[in-house]
Each structure stands twice: as C-alpha cells, then as structure tokens.
Design an enzyme around this catalytic site. Structure first.
Site, mmCIF file in Angstrom:
data_model
loop_
_atom_site.group_PDB
_atom_site.id
_atom_site.type_symbol
_atom_site.label_atom_id
_atom_site.label_comp_id
_atom_site.label_asym_id
_atom_site.label_seq_id
_atom_site.Cartn_x
_atom_site.Cartn_y
_atom_site.Cartn_z
ATOM 1 N N ASP A 37 0.812 -1.221 0.000
ATOM 2 C CA ASP A 37 0.000 0.000 0.000
ATOM 3 C C ASP A 37 0.847 1.274 0.000
ATOM 4 O O ASP A 37 2.060 1.244 0.250
ATOM 5 C CB ASP A 37 -0.917 0.018 1.229
ATOM 6 C CG ASP A 37 -2.169 -0.821 1.035
ATOM 7 O OD1 ASP A 37 -2.411 -1.266 -0.097
ATOM 8 O OD2 ASP A 37 -2.898 -1.015 2.023
ATOM 9 N N LYS A 59 -3.491 3.010 -2.109
ATOM 10 C CA LYS A 59 -4.780 3.700 -2.051
ATOM 11 C C LYS A 59 -4.642 4.911 -1.137
ATOM 12 O O LYS A 59 -4.280 4.799 0.017
ATOM 13 C CB LYS A 59 -5.876 2.776 -1.518
ATOM 14 C CG LYS A 59 -6.207 1.619 -2.442
ATOM 15 C CD LYS A 59 -7.466 0.907 -2.014
ATOM 16 C CE LYS A 59 -7.294 0.220 -0.672
ATOM 17 N NZ LYS A 59 -8.528 -0.473 -0.247
ATOM 18 N N MET A 172 -8.293 8.725 9.993
ATOM 19 C CA MET A 172 -8.926 9.154 8.736
ATOM 20 C C MET A 172 -10.064 10.148 8.991
ATOM 21 O O MET A 172 -11.117 10.078 8.358
ATOM 22 C CB MET A 172 -9.444 7.926 7.960
ATOM 23 C CG MET A 172 -8.363 6.932 7.620
ATOM 24 S SD MET A 172 -8.982 5.344 6.991
ATOM 25 C CE MET A 172 -9.617 4.596 8.498
#
Length: 256
Positions: A37, A59, A172
């Site tokens: 990732d 991502k 996030m």
C-alpha cells in the site's frame, strides 16, 4: 511442483522502518508476490525476497490505483499462479485496514490464509509524541474510531465517545474535523485537549496541540492534513507535563 496458493496479510507498522515485527520481515523474505500500500515505508521493501514480484496497489483519498475488488481478484490470481502472496499494509491490517475482507475473499477461492499483526498507528503515533492513551487518574479506557465509514459519513460512535471520559483516537478523520469538534462542543468539552499528528513516526511528522475550541485554527495555521491522527483527551497534557519536568530538572542542575 506447483506451490500451495497462500495469502499472508502483514502489518507494516505506523511508518518508522524499525516498527515492523521480526515475523513480518521473515514473511517478506518468503514471499513469491508482495502487494503493498501507499502508507508502507518503501525501505521495508528491501526485506522482500529478491525473486518476488512487487505490485503497488496504493490507495489514498482521491487516488485509487486499484479498487478493492480488483485487489481481491489479483490476490487470488497471483496466489494460484505464483504461490505465496504477501499483502503488506500500513499499521495493523485488522484495524481499519480491510485485512479481514481480503482474507475472507481469499478463503472463498481456496487459498490458505495467515495474518501477521502490525503495530497500529492508533497506538504508536500518540506514543511517539509522549501521549499515553490511558493514564491512571486521567483515562481508564480509549476508543479508536474511523472518521469516515463505508458510506463516507462520520461514524456515529464519535457522538457516543464524546459523552465518555475515555481518550478518543480518530483515524482518517481530518475531512470530518469540523463535525467532530461540533460533537465535542455539544458535550461542553471546549477545553478538552486535542492533538493532531500528521505523518506520525516518520521524519515528516508534524503535530498541532490545542483544545476543542482552538484546534481548527491551529490546523489551518500549521497546514495539517492527512494522513493524520486526531487524539482527544486529558492524556494529551502528559506530553507538555514531561517537557516541564525535564526543564525543572535541568534548572535544578544548573542552579546546583
């Protein structure tokens, strides 16, 4: 002889290249394929078996090289064609890392699966800034919450967490910061300490410290953005307390 198709989901840790487990390193050395990732420290790729195929499936918000469905399909295809696929993911793959989903998909297509836990950024990033998530007399528990759900909404757990005395860690969540702050203000917690740590445990680390009532202006002033972790709770004060104690010791030694 054809190799047994296998998926091992591996946690790469929060960013610091030394915060990866020995088991994770040994697994990378055994891999036939490594799918990694965007949040994985590139230095860790030096541990990968030199004969292995490397596939970047990074991502980030607004930038998806592969959709999750494509990643799932790629895992299965490479496992059947190559053997041991290692899915290297930032932090711990079972904490908002979708590791469980990938393992379920793999099992459904006949793959053997294994998991190597990683050091979660939710724990390590505050710790690197001397912020304990629990502290006797200050916090008896902590919440770790995703700021954005599958439906791209703020998790309803944030409202529940705002009512508690626990330390609240939100991953996030920078895009929902205003909503988060509004919920804490509604509980009368304007003076609750807040820390926002960007690129935690890496040389690019940035931190903003304030309160519920001031943190948005601090974020704007310091230009803080994702990837970042939001920590709300009185434990944030421990960081400054340590600095003060260190200064007092130095002052005493100087006077002495």
């Amino acid at each position: 002889m054809k190799k047994q198709p296998k998926l091992t989901v591996v946690g790469a840790g929060p960013g610091d290249e030394e915060l990866i487990t020995l088991k994770a390193i040994n697994t990378l050395k055994e891999a036939d394929v490594v799918m990694y990732d965007a949040l994985v420290n590139p230095v860790l790729l030096e541990y990968v078996n030199s004969a292995a195929e490397m596939i970047f499936v990074g991502k980030r918000k607004g930038c998806y090289r592969y959709q999750q469905e494509q990643i799932n399909e790629l895992i299965v295809a490479r496992a059947h064609s190559h053997g041991h696929v290692v899915r290297l993911k930032g932090g711990d793959p079972f904490i908002f890392g979708r590791g469980a989903e990938e393992m379920e998909y793999a099992v459904a297509y006949g793959l053997e699966v294994a998991m190597v836990p990683g050091i979660s950024s939710s724990l390590a990033v505050p710790a690197y800034q001397n912020i304990p998530l629990t502290k006797r007399g200050s916090s008896e528990s902590f919440w770790v919450i995703t700021g954005t759900t599958k439906q791209h909404q703020l998790s309803s757990d944030v409202a529940l967490a705002a009512k508690s005395n626990a330390t609240v860690v939100i991953l996030m969540g920078m895009g929902k910061l205003s909503e988060i702050i509004t919920l804490f203000k509604a509980e009368g917690k304007n003076e609750l300490p807040v820390a926002i740590i960007q690129n935690g445990t890496t040389p690019e680390e940035k931190i903003g410290i304030g309160t519920v009532s001031t943190i948005e202006s601090i974020v704007e002033k310091q230009g803080l953005s994702n990837p970042a972790i939001i920590v709300l709770g009185t434990v944030v004060n421990h960081r400054e307390k340590l600095v003060q104690l260190q200064q007092e010791v130095v002052s005493k030694e100087t006077v002495g």
